[in-house]
Write a protein that holds these residues in place. Structure first.
Motif, PDB file in Angstrom:
ATOM      1  N   LEU A   1     -63.374 -46.906 -70.465  1.00  0.00           N
ATOM      2  CA  LEU A   1     -64.674 -47.484 -70.113  1.00  0.00           C
ATOM      3  C   LEU A   1     -64.514 -48.777 -69.318  1.00  0.00           C
ATOM      4  O   LEU A   1     -65.257 -49.036 -68.367  1.00  0.00           O
ATOM      5  CB  LEU A   1     -65.490 -47.743 -71.385  1.00  0.00           C
ATOM      6  CG  LEU A   1     -66.070 -46.507 -72.077  1.00  0.00           C
ATOM      7  CD1 LEU A   1     -66.717 -46.904 -73.401  1.00  0.00           C
ATOM      8  CD2 LEU A   1     -67.091 -45.815 -71.179  1.00  0.00           C
ATOM      9  N   ILE A   2     -63.543 -49.608 -69.728  1.00  0.00           N
ATOM     10  CA  ILE A   2     -63.294 -50.870 -69.017  1.00  0.00           C
ATOM     11  C   ILE A   2     -62.868 -50.586 -67.579  1.00  0.00           C
ATOM     12  O   ILE A   2     -63.352 -51.216 -66.636  1.00  0.00           O
ATOM     13  CB  ILE A   2     -62.225 -51.701 -69.751  1.00  0.00           C
ATOM     14  CG1 ILE A   2     -62.799 -52.237 -71.076  1.00  0.00           C
ATOM     15  CG2 ILE A   2     -61.750 -52.854 -68.879  1.00  0.00           C
ATOM     16  CD1 ILE A   2     -61.796 -52.979 -71.914  1.00  0.00           C
ATOM     17  N   VAL A   3     -61.967 -49.644 -67.422  1.00  0.00           N
ATOM     18  CA  VAL A   3     -61.499 -49.297 -66.078  1.00  0.00           C
ATOM     19  C   VAL A   3     -62.656 -48.774 -65.226  1.00  0.00           C
ATOM     20  O   VAL A   3     -62.832 -49.169 -64.068  1.00  0.00           O
ATOM     21  CB  VAL A   3     -60.366 -48.252 -66.151  1.00  0.00           C
ATOM     22  CG1 VAL A   3     -60.023 -47.742 -64.760  1.00  0.00           C
ATOM     23  CG2 VAL A   3     -59.132 -48.853 -66.813  1.00  0.00           C
ATOM     24  N   VAL A   4     -63.459 -47.910 -65.816  1.00  0.00           N
ATOM     25  CA  VAL A   4     -64.602 -47.348 -65.092  1.00  0.00           C
ATOM     26  C   VAL A   4     -65.595 -48.444 -64.721  1.00  0.00           C
ATOM     27  O   VAL A   4     -66.148 -48.477 -63.613  1.00  0.00           O
ATOM     28  CB  VAL A   4     -65.289 -46.260 -65.941  1.00  0.00           C
ATOM     29  CG1 VAL A   4     -66.606 -45.822 -65.298  1.00  0.00           C
ATOM     30  CG2 VAL A   4     -64.371 -45.053 -66.107  1.00  0.00           C
ATOM     31  N   TYR A   5     -65.831 -49.411 -65.666  1.00  0.00           N
ATOM     32  CA  TYR A   5     -66.770 -50.499 -65.407  1.00  0.00           C
ATOM     33  C   TYR A   5     -66.318 -51.356 -64.225  1.00  0.00           C
ATOM     34  O   TYR A   5     -67.114 -51.687 -63.341  1.00  0.00           O
ATOM     35  CB  TYR A   5     -66.919 -51.368 -66.663  1.00  0.00           C
ATOM     36  CG  TYR A   5     -67.698 -52.634 -66.430  1.00  0.00           C
ATOM     37  CD1 TYR A   5     -69.092 -52.607 -66.351  1.00  0.00           C
ATOM     38  CD2 TYR A   5     -67.048 -53.858 -66.286  1.00  0.00           C
ATOM     39  CE1 TYR A   5     -69.812 -53.765 -66.117  1.00  0.00           C
ATOM     40  CE2 TYR A   5     -67.760 -55.014 -66.063  1.00  0.00           C
ATOM     41  CZ  TYR A   5     -69.140 -54.972 -65.983  1.00  0.00           C
ATOM     42  OH  TYR A   5     -69.845 -56.116 -65.760  1.00  0.00           O
TER      43      TYR A   5
ATOM     44  N   SER B   1     -66.839 -49.791 -60.940  1.00  0.00           N
ATOM     45  CA  SER B   1     -68.220 -49.402 -60.669  1.00  0.00           C
ATOM     46  C   SER B   1     -68.986 -50.576 -60.048  1.00  0.00           C
ATOM     47  O   SER B   1     -68.556 -51.725 -60.128  1.00  0.00           O
ATOM     48  CB  SER B   1     -68.912 -48.968 -61.960  1.00  0.00           C
ATOM     49  OG  SER B   1     -69.168 -50.091 -62.781  1.00  0.00           O
ATOM     50  N   PRO B   2     -70.150 -50.335 -59.446  1.00  0.00           N
ATOM     51  CA  PRO B   2     -70.966 -51.417 -58.856  1.00  0.00           C
ATOM     52  C   PRO B   2     -71.475 -52.418 -59.881  1.00  0.00           C
ATOM     53  O   PRO B   2     -71.871 -53.528 -59.519  1.00  0.00           O
ATOM     54  CB  PRO B   2     -72.138 -50.654 -58.206  1.00  0.00           C
ATOM     55  CG  PRO B   2     -71.619 -49.274 -57.984  1.00  0.00           C
ATOM     56  CD  PRO B   2     -70.693 -49.005 -59.126  1.00  0.00           C
ATOM     57  N   LEU B   3     -71.492 -52.059 -61.160  1.00  0.00           N
ATOM     58  CA  LEU B   3     -72.008 -52.960 -62.192  1.00  0.00           C
ATOM     59  C   LEU B   3     -71.163 -54.214 -62.351  1.00  0.00           C
ATOM     60  O   LEU B   3     -71.643 -55.235 -62.844  1.00  0.00           O
ATOM     61  CB  LEU B   3     -72.089 -52.229 -63.541  1.00  0.00           C
ATOM     62  CG  LEU B   3     -73.158 -51.147 -63.662  1.00  0.00           C
ATOM     63  CD1 LEU B   3     -73.052 -50.451 -65.003  1.00  0.00           C
ATOM     64  CD2 LEU B   3     -74.553 -51.754 -63.484  1.00  0.00           C
ATOM     65  N   SER B   4     -69.897 -54.174 -61.956  1.00  0.00           N
ATOM     66  CA  SER B   4     -69.026 -55.346 -62.062  1.00  0.00           C
ATOM     67  C   SER B   4     -69.079 -56.212 -60.812  1.00  0.00           C
ATOM     68  O   SER B   4     -68.364 -57.213 -60.720  1.00  0.00           O
ATOM     69  CB  SER B   4     -67.580 -54.907 -62.324  1.00  0.00           C
ATOM     70  OG  SER B   4     -67.055 -54.221 -61.199  1.00  0.00           O
ATOM     71  N   LYS B   5     -69.928 -55.831 -59.874  1.00  0.00           N
ATOM     72  CA  LYS B   5     -70.078 -56.592 -58.634  1.00  0.00           C
ATOM     73  C   LYS B   5     -71.451 -57.253 -58.601  1.00  0.00           C
ATOM     74  O   LYS B   5     -72.423 -56.751 -59.173  1.00  0.00           O
ATOM     75  CB  LYS B   5     -69.923 -55.675 -57.406  1.00  0.00           C
ATOM     76  CG  LYS B   5     -68.662 -54.811 -57.416  1.00  0.00           C
ATOM     77  CD  LYS B   5     -67.399 -55.645 -57.409  1.00  0.00           C
ATOM     78  CE  LYS B   5     -66.159 -54.748 -57.434  1.00  0.00           C
ATOM     79  NZ  LYS B   5     -64.911 -55.542 -57.516  1.00  0.00           N
TER      80      LYS B   5
END
Length: 309
Positions: free
Chosen positions: A74-78, A81-85
């Motif tokens: 999940l951390i890697v996917v997050y 993903s655009p949510l971490s930007k």
């Protein structure tokens, strides 16, 4: 006879003793068999429990490993993903400074690393405050999942410095903003000949201690230091009068200005409150006003405010 009896008794005792030993051995064997039976029976009950406990531990470890791997995924996917930007950057609380100028100076852009900015938010705020003199403080707030709001508190503009027909904001902290504008905005007075120094800071403090009515009656303040007084100023009032004063005692004496104006009636002239309080009317010649020096003369009036009587 006696010997035979003794022999018989001895044989009988020996036989009894043998029997007792046999019985004791039998009892010991029975006891051992019973103990073996009990141990066997106990193991039959214990083994299933141990097996269940072992299975339970293995299952718990398996669940923990699955959770850890799931969390890592999940951390890697997050982070990919655009949510971490950063998505949207907005500014709140500005009056004088342009929002885009705040954003540009902060370096926060859409698509930037969300958490890198979060952990460096105090550093970024400090840099913006140091670079933009009008910004008193800035707070970076995470708004929603990945939006940032820059909350700004500005220094108040207390006056405008006019120079070469350009107007520069004079802030409450005594700083003069380098960026100019063609016209002044609002009711702040116009300052002339001032620089960023002790006299300007003292003038701002004195001006801010005046009541609002007197503040609004001042149109311009000109810095006119002399050999005698480094803090001498000349004020141009909205009612047409002029005032000569010294900055350190300016606010205290200007509180009596409305009473002084009442005493001179409709006359217009110069009120000198640098030392004492004197009024000298303007002299007019061919529709041209001639300014007096504000000292007591043959036409001058010594003013004593009612509160001072």
């Amino acid at each position: 006879m006696r010997k035979q009896n003794k022999k018989q008794k001895a044989v009988t005792n020996l036989h009894l003793s043998s029997l007792k030993k046999g019985e004791q051995k039998k009892e010991a064997a029975d006891s051992e068999k019973q103990a073996v039976f009990q141990r066997t029976k106990s193991l039959e009950h214990t083994l299933p429990k141990l097996k269940k406990q072992r299975q339970k531990k293995l299952f718990s470890r398996l669940i923990m490993l699955i959770l850890l791997f799931s969390f890592a995924i999940l951390i890697v996917v997050y982070f990919i993903s655009p949510l971490s930007k950063v998505d949207i950057v907005s500014v709140r609380g500005t009056k004088e400074v342009a929002d885009q100028e705040i954003i540009d100076e902060s370096g926060i852009k859409s698509g930037g690393n969300l958490w890198e900015i979060f952990f460096e938010r105090n550093k970024i705020s400090g840099e913006v405050v140091s670079e933009l003199p009008q910004v008193k403080s800035m707070k970076i707030v995470l708004d929603g999942l990945n939006d940032y709001t820059l909350e700004i508190q500005e220094y108040e503009t207390v006056a405008y410095l006019v120079k070469d027909n350009k107007y520069y904001n004079i802030l409450e902290n005594g700083k003069i903003v380098n960026e100019s504008r063609k016209v002044s905005i609002g009711n702040p007075p116009i300052f002339k000949e001032f620089e960023e120094n002790k006299a300007l800071k003292e003038m701002i403090a004195q001006y801010q201690s005046l009541n609002e009515n007197i503040q609004n009656s001042i149109s311009e303040v000109q810095y006119t230091p002399s050999e005698v007084d480094d803090y001498l100023i000349k004020l141009y009032m909205n009612d047409g009068n002029e005032v000569i004063a010294s900055i350190p005692s300016f606010a205290e004496k200007m509180n009596y200005y409305p009473d002084m104006v009442k005493k001179v009636g409709d006359q217009k002239g110069t009120i000198n409150i640098e030392v004492g309080a004197y009024f000298s009317p303007f002299k007019y010649s061919e529709d041209k006003k001639e300014e007096s020096n504000g000292t007591s003369d043959e036409n001058g009036i010594e003013l004593v405010p009612e509160e001072a009587q």
